[in-house]
Design an enzyme around this catalytic site. Structure first.
Site, PDB file in Angstrom:
ATOM      1  N   SER A 171       0.789  -1.236   0.000  1.00 49.82           N
ATOM      2  CA  SER A 171       0.000   0.000   0.000  1.00 49.82           C
ATOM      3  C   SER A 171       0.819   1.282   0.000  1.00 49.82           C
ATOM      4  CB  SER A 171      -0.969   0.004   1.189  1.00 49.82           C
ATOM      5  OG  SER A 171      -2.023  -0.900   0.954  1.00 49.82           O
ATOM      6  N   GLY A 208       2.612  -0.831   3.941  1.00 48.96           N
ATOM      7  CA  GLY A 208       2.038  -1.693   2.928  1.00 48.96           C
ATOM      8  C   GLY A 208       2.213  -3.159   3.238  1.00 48.96           C
ATOM      9  N   ALA A 209       1.099  -3.885   3.228  1.00 48.25           N
ATOM     10  CA  ALA A 209       1.157  -5.336   3.388  1.00 48.25           C
ATOM     11  C   ALA A 209       1.139  -5.993   2.023  1.00 48.25           C
ATOM     12  CB  ALA A 209      -0.026  -5.830   4.226  1.00 48.25           C
ATOM     13  N   SER A 210       1.947  -7.017   1.867  1.00 48.15           N
ATOM     14  CA  SER A 210       1.960  -7.845   0.667  1.00 48.15           C
ATOM     15  C   SER A 210       1.902  -9.293   1.144  1.00 48.15           C
ATOM     16  CB  SER A 210       3.228  -7.579  -0.150  1.00 48.15           C
ATOM     17  OG  SER A 210       4.392  -7.746   0.641  1.00 48.15           O
ATOM     18  N   GLY A 214       2.854 -12.029   2.859  1.00 42.69           N
ATOM     19  CA  GLY A 214       3.968 -12.410   3.705  1.00 42.69           C
ATOM     20  C   GLY A 214       5.023 -11.350   3.918  1.00 42.69           C
TER      21      GLY A 214
END
Length: 470
Positions: free
Chosen positions: A61, A304-306, A308
């Site tokens: 994000s 920002g999460a992706s 893992g």
């Protein structure tokens, strides 16, 4: 600064990673004309590839600040008007409830005030027409959580619609526009928007902790579908690239090599409060940026999460500092918080007062119990032993979205019940945490309830996202 800063970063990174099964971590700091990047550990446990200073990773994000920059570039060029309805430029934009999409303005898309109820809507890839397909899908079953401008809720859907809007008004695909108008001018030489490009360079993958072995295992999904590109699903780059982008915003829209990327006025507008929920767990929102007060110092940030992995970019204008980092397990978020707090307190000398100083007794919990929902998400809230117990369940719309969500989340569709203790009416903290744990970035772990009418709250806010009482 360079040698001392690198040694301090590496010491903290190594200690945390080894104690918390984080395979690899990379962080960078720019301050007073000097820049340092420190990398530790492994980028991919399956290959043993090392994490390097220029290892790539999914921005997640953090991409939203890049997307917002693209929108404001078009505003400066007279192509877009922030106060015009989105349908002026994107007439096919519609939502399931007639008349709601027409009320959403361009500014609502990039300030998280649009209300689009699609935060967990994961349609398939869609190829080159991915964003067009995403917008078409919104009309089939997605409404709004609130009227535009009435509340704020972290919005993946708003950013994706903004990405499609950009494609329509420029005639250029979002990945190509991002490369042409942000990556290139800002000096982000290691950034791309596809796995095919990223694989040509050193690139990290995310990991999840195996509950049986407690060891990190690589994610089975590298990127999210192309339909999520503008919200953070596909852009990939490095810590030096994020520092270059952060320095561009630090310097009023001028990149490190002197290229004008955005006007000083637009850069300032992005850092201006667009909406404030006036709750400690929900920092004020600018355009693209989330605005975190640390005492008298303001940190403009986006995490920002992706699948893992977790990234973060922070700009501290009062002190001329930029911080960026990536870790390849979700728990690395705690290390990012630790490093940001250390930079503010120890390196910059910022006084960070306690966010929560008092806990009220005898808070009436009845207004908050009930069921809250948003797109494909259900939260059951019950009163148990003077605390709130929340059970969060993902309710997939179809098999395709379940496959994508579970890969993104590490395989689970429901979280164990979580107890929350009251701080004051409408504000709760996860049980077992000391209050000072929430002074920094982890204030997002607090939960708040809003708009109490007739003894019942209408909204729950967790992590900046609203769910509505059903």
């Amino acid at each position: 600064m360079t040698d001392t800063m690198r040694a301090s970063l590496l010491g903290q990174i190594a200690t945390y990673c080894e104690s918390n099964a984080v395979p690899g971590f990379v962080a960078g700091v720019f301050h007073d004309g000097e820049q340092v990047v420190a990398a530790h550990g492994t980028a991919n446990v399956a290959t043993g590839a090392p994490m390097l200073a220029d290892t790539g990773f999914l921005y997640g994000s953090v991409t939203k600040v890049l997307t917002t920059t693209l929108v404001l570039q078009q505003v400066e060029r007279g192509v877009l008007d922030l106060d015009a309805p989105v349908v002026t430029y994107l007439p096919e934009f519609a939502l399931a409830v007639p008349g709601t999409a027409e009320r959403i303005l361009v500014r609502h898309l990039i300030s998280h005030t649009n209300g689009i109820d699609a935060d967990l809507y994961f349609p398939g890839d869609g190829g080159r027409d991915a964003l067009k397909a995403y917008v078409a899908g919104l009309a089939e079953g997605h409404g709004v959580l609130f009227a535009p401008g009435e509340q704020a809720s972290y919005s993946n859907g708003g950013m994706i619609v903004a990405g499609r809007l950009l494609e329509v008004v420029t005639g250029v695909s979002f990945p190509e526009l991002l490369a042409r108008d942000v990556y290139g001018p800002a000096g982000m030489t290691g950034s791309s928007s596809s796995a095919e490009e990223a694989i040509l360079r050193s690139t990290a993958v995310g990991h999840f902790i195996d509950p049986e072995t407690t060891e990190a295992r690589p994610t089975g999904m590298f990127t999210l579908p192309a339909t999520w590109g503008p919200a953070g699903g596909t852009p990939i780059g490095t810590v030096p690239d994020l520092l270059a982008f952060g320095r561009t915003h630090l310097d009023g829209g001028v990149s490190p090599d002197g290229t004008r990327v955005l006007s000083a006025e637009s850069t300032a507008l992005m850092r201006t409060v667009a909406f404030d929920m006036e709750s400690p767990n929900v920092p004020p929102l600018g355009m693209g940026w989330v605005i975190y007060p640390y005492g008298d110092t303001t940190v403009h940030a986006m995490s920002g999460a992706s699948p893992g992995g977790v990234s973060i970019l922070c700009v501290v204008p009062e002190h001329g500092l930029v911080f960026a980092a990536f870790g390849n397990t979700p728990s690395a978020m705690l290390l990012q918080d630790q490093l940001l707090t250390w930079l503010l307190r120890e390196h910059l000398g910022v006084e960070i007062p306690p966010l929560l100083t008092e806990v009220e007794d005898d808070v009436d919990l009845a207004p908050y119990a009930g069921i809250y929902r948003s797109d494909q998400l259900r939260i059951d809230v019950a009163v148990i032993d003077g605390q709130l117990e929340e059970t969060v369940t993902y309710e997939p719309a179809d098999a395709s979205q379940e496959r994508i969500f579970t890969a993104f989340a590490g395989g689970a569709t429901a979280a164990p019940p979580q107890r929350y203790v009251p701080i004051r009416p409408g504000l709760f903290a996860p049980a077992g945490y000391p209050l000072d744990a929430f002074d920094g970035y982890l204030r997002l772990l607090l939960v708040s309830y809003h708009d109490v009418r007739d003894g019942r709250a209408r909204f729950r806010n967790g992590g900046g996202r609203l769910t509505r009482r059903s």
